[in-house]
Design an enzyme around this catalytic site. Structure first.
Site, short mmCIF file in Angstrom:
data_model
loop_
_atom_site.label_atom_id
_atom_site.label_comp_id
_atom_site.label_asym_id
_atom_site.label_seq_id
_atom_site.Cartn_x
_atom_site.Cartn_y
_atom_site.Cartn_z
N SER A 100 16.79 21.45 29.34
CA SER A 100 17.46 22.57 28.68
C SER A 100 18.12 22.09 27.40
O SER A 100 18.56 20.94 27.31
CB SER A 100 18.52 23.19 29.60
N ASP A 101 18.18 22.96 26.39
CA ASP A 101 19.09 22.69 25.29
C ASP A 101 20.49 22.72 25.89
O ASP A 101 20.71 23.24 26.98
CB ASP A 101 18.95 23.75 24.19
N PHE A 102 21.45 22.13 25.20
CA PHE A 102 22.77 21.99 25.78
C PHE A 102 23.39 23.35 26.07
O PHE A 102 23.65 24.12 25.16
CB PHE A 102 23.67 21.17 24.85
N SER B 83 21.86 25.80 27.57
CA SER B 83 20.91 26.92 27.57
C SER B 83 20.49 27.30 28.98
O SER B 83 19.92 28.37 29.19
CB SER B 83 19.67 26.58 26.73
#
Length: 714
Positions: free
Chosen positions: A265-267, A269
């Site tokens: 995941s993006d941070f 997300s």
């Protein structure tokens, strides 16, 4: 008892996947959950994000996470601390205390301006080398979303508005990073093309638009570079968060493309436990907001999540860790060769600058430049312009200021000229003094630009802090003036007619001062080409008067919805399809010398569509300086396909001495991952080549293709 017997996953003779399966088989549920997430203390990122309104806010938020970019070690299982660093423009926010300094490279948009896969390889090689030296296992990059709008906050760390150029450069960067046993991570999957409301916005677009434009560079990196990891995006796609989109993360990425790596995941997300893991997300970063013991055990208990799905996520990541030898490596950070890597950054940076206008003023003559005044606002004159705010920000090993760089290069060229600076206040409160200084200088170099950041889009295409007014006023004081733009995205130039010369150098990073001086004084010939279109005005954008295209409209569900109703008409395709002349077209760039492209031909005038077509051309340097030209090939599709007028499908950069000629050959392979002649077919749910009359257009920019070649595909 040996480790390989007690812990069979440590047997290096086994395949990476088998080792990963053996490891997961030995883990308790608690140990498994501990490896599903990063180890930063959980914070409320959503409320913090709402407070981000300036570059300083973004940097302050990013500083909170710079030493927590890891998954914890498990000594009982011999699992090492999994160290992760951001990295599109250098090793930024790496795992360590403090975050380790590294070489600050030119922005990714600048790298794309090089139009040269070899430059991309050197760029990725330097980043991968430094990540390995600093003991990092993962580098979060390259970023291959597209420049759909000129004002997107992360254009600086994405390559281009064109998917083919983005894919070609991204493939080489990825291969080079992973050659150092560092996992590369393509991001942000998918259509994270704007920062406005990025945690909430829903992006709606047709399937052929998604496939032919926005997914294409990801597909190229997965298939052609065997990227080990993909980062999912913040935004929703067709109503579903990207981290919960089984269609994206499983059906397309894994089933269709054959991706065997893991998805992070993006941070912040990640928005769920069961839904994200079931969709195909494998690692939550940077904390355990969702993939914690309470949530995962609860999901297992109510059967919304199966333990096999947890195991699958871990096997995917551990397989890549074993693939790159991370279980065998010892954390022993070394020392980066700052001077050596800085020299490489300088060489790369010098090939990325785009000469936009020149009436003969450039290059400046070191023998006659006299009293040279560098003038502009603090970010561009007082310090090396690094750019790239937010999580991509690099703590540089060193920097070269514009003044120091100019003095070094003047001295190296044997010049007795002097150089000095004048810093203009951001509010222009000392503009009269600035005008006076410019009037009395022999030569004036006006530096201006923008430094963008993730977390926020720009309010408009114009440069901030009244810089256009500043440039307009200064150009009127001295006829021996040039403008140097230090940008991370396209800007407007209302003063363009007044400027004798304009040089776009991007945010150069560490070697800013030397690179710009080398270019201005002719030690190096500019050879870059614009990787994205520069509009003439705010009116000349695809989203002007189309709020549904950007920033989106709330349609009843509480969050904004952005609709890509322009379809395939994005970037230069939009300008050409709508007969809107840009200030500077995609692929454009001048030189201190001149070139002639002649004898353009194709290896065949007709084909069954299953064999490569080779376009050849002779390029001659007709000027008096060594320089480089980029031959670009575009295809015009059959009219019945309703495609935009042009699509870039090939390019080659060639360096030539004065008077030298050389033949270039550009291979257009219909079977390539880039699919140069294919369109998305809704009937078959796949790409296909349609029989018909095609035209190949060869030239030196999207707006300069004087060599048409007819091609029949049977």
């Amino acid at each position: 008892m040996t480790d390989a017997v007690a812990q069979p996953w440590m047997n290096t003779a086994s395949s990476p996947k088998h080792r990963a399966e053996q490891l997961v088989l030995a883990m308790s549920l608690e140990q498994k959950i501990g490896q599903l997430h990063g180890n930063m203390e959980t914070i409320d990122i959503y409320s913090l994000a709402a407070q981000v309104t300036t570059q300083e806010d973004m940097d302050r938020l990013a500083s909170q996470i710079q030493v927590e970019r890891h998954v914890a070690a498990d000594d009982d299982l011999a699992i090492p601390r999994f160290r992760i660093t951001n990295g599109p423009v250098g090793v930024g926010m790496g795992d360590g205390t403090p975050s380790p300094p590294a070489t600050s490279l030119p922005m990714t948009i600048g790298l794309a301006a090089g139009f040269d896969p070899e430059l991309a390889r050197r760029y990725g090689d330097l980043i991968g080398s430094e990540a390995a030296t600093l003991g990092q296992h993962v580098l979060e990059g390259p970023g291959v979303c597209l420049h759909r709008t000129a004002i997107a906050g992360r254009n600086f760390e994405y390559f281009s508005e064109d998917p083919f150029l983005s894919g070609v450069m991204g493939v080489e960067v990825t291969k080079a990073i992973q050659s150092h046993d560092v996992i590369a991570m393509a991001k942000h999957f998918a259509v994270n093309d704007q920062e406005t409301e990025r945690f909430r916005v829903d992006v709606e677009l047709d399937e052929h638009v998604l496939r032919e434009l926005y997914l294409l560079p990801f597909e190229m990196i997965v298939k052609d570079a065997e990227v080990a990891a993909v980062m999912s995006a913040y935004n929703r796609v067709r109503g579903t968060y990207a981290t919960e989109s089984r269609y994206l993360l499983n059906d397309i990425l894994r089933t269709e493309w054959g991706f065997t790596g893991y998805v992070q995941s993006d941070f912040w997300s990640c928005r769920s436990a069961a839904a994200s893991l079931n969709a195909g997300m494998d690692l939550e970063m940077p904390d355990a907001k969702w993939l914690n013991e309470t949530s995962v055990k609860s999901a297992l208990s109510d059967t919304s999540l199966e333990i096999e799905t947890v195991d699958r996520a871990l096997v995917r990541r551990f397989t890549q860790m074993f693939r790159f030898g991370h279980f065998e490596s010892v954390y022993d950070p070394g020392t980066i060769d700052a001077a050596g890597h800085g020299a490489i950054a300088r060489e790369i940076g010098e090939q990325l600058a785009v000469l936009l206008k020149n009436d003969g003023t450039l290059p400046l003559d070191p023998a006659t430049v006299g009293d040279l005044l560098i003038i502009g606002q603090p970010e561009y004159v007082d310090d090396a312009c690094q750019g790239g705010g937010g999580s991509s920000k690099v703590d540089p090993l060193y920097t070269v200021t514009p003044l120091d760089g100019m003095r070094d290069v003047l001295q190296g060229l044997g010049s007795t000229a002097t150089a000095r600076t004048f810093t203009v206040a951001r509010d222009l409160s000392n503009l009269e003094e600035a005008k006076e200084a410019a009037a009395h200088a022999s030569t004036v170099v006006i530096m201006a630009g923008l430094v963008a950041s993730e977390g926020a889009d720009r309010p408009g295409i114009a440069m901030g802090d009244h810089q256009d007014d500043m440039i307009d006023a200064l150009l009127g004081q001295n006829s021996h003036s040039v403008v140097v733009l230090k940008d991370s995205s396209p800007v407007l130039m209302p003063w363009l007619d007044q400027a004798p010369a304009v040089l776009e150098v991007w945010n150069q990073g560490t070697e800013d001062g030397h690179v710009v001086a080398d270019l201005l004084l002719g030690a190096v010939n500019p050879s870059g080409k614009l990787p994205t279109t520069y509009p003439r005005s705010e009116e000349d954008t695809l989203y002007r008067h189309h709020e549904e295209r950007y920033p989106g409209v709330v349609e009843g569900e509480g969050y904004p919805v952005i609709r890509y109703t322009e379809g395939l008409e994005m970037g230069y395709r939009w300008h050409q399809a709508n007969d809107v002349e840009p200030a500077f077209p995609f692929g454009f760039g001048l030189s201190y010398t001149t070139f002639d492209v002649s004898e353009v031909s194709a290896s065949a005038a007709a084909t069954s569509g299953d064999e490569p077509i080779i376009v050849s051309a002779t390029v001659t340097n007709t000027g008096e300086r060594r320089g480089a030209e980029v031959v670009q090939v575009y295809v015009e599709m059959p009219r019945e396909l309703h495609q935009p007028p042009r699509r870039l499908i090939g390019f080659q950069k060639v360096w030539l001495a004065p008077g030298e000629s050389r033949q270039v050959s550009i291979t257009l392979d219909p079977a390539a991952t880039a699919k140069p002649f294919s369109v998305w077919d809704y009937g078959t749910g796949d790409f296909r080549i349609v029989a018909g009359q095609y035209t190949l257009h060869a030239g030196t920019s999207s707006a300069d293709t004087p060599h048409p070649l007819a091609l029949t595909i049977r």
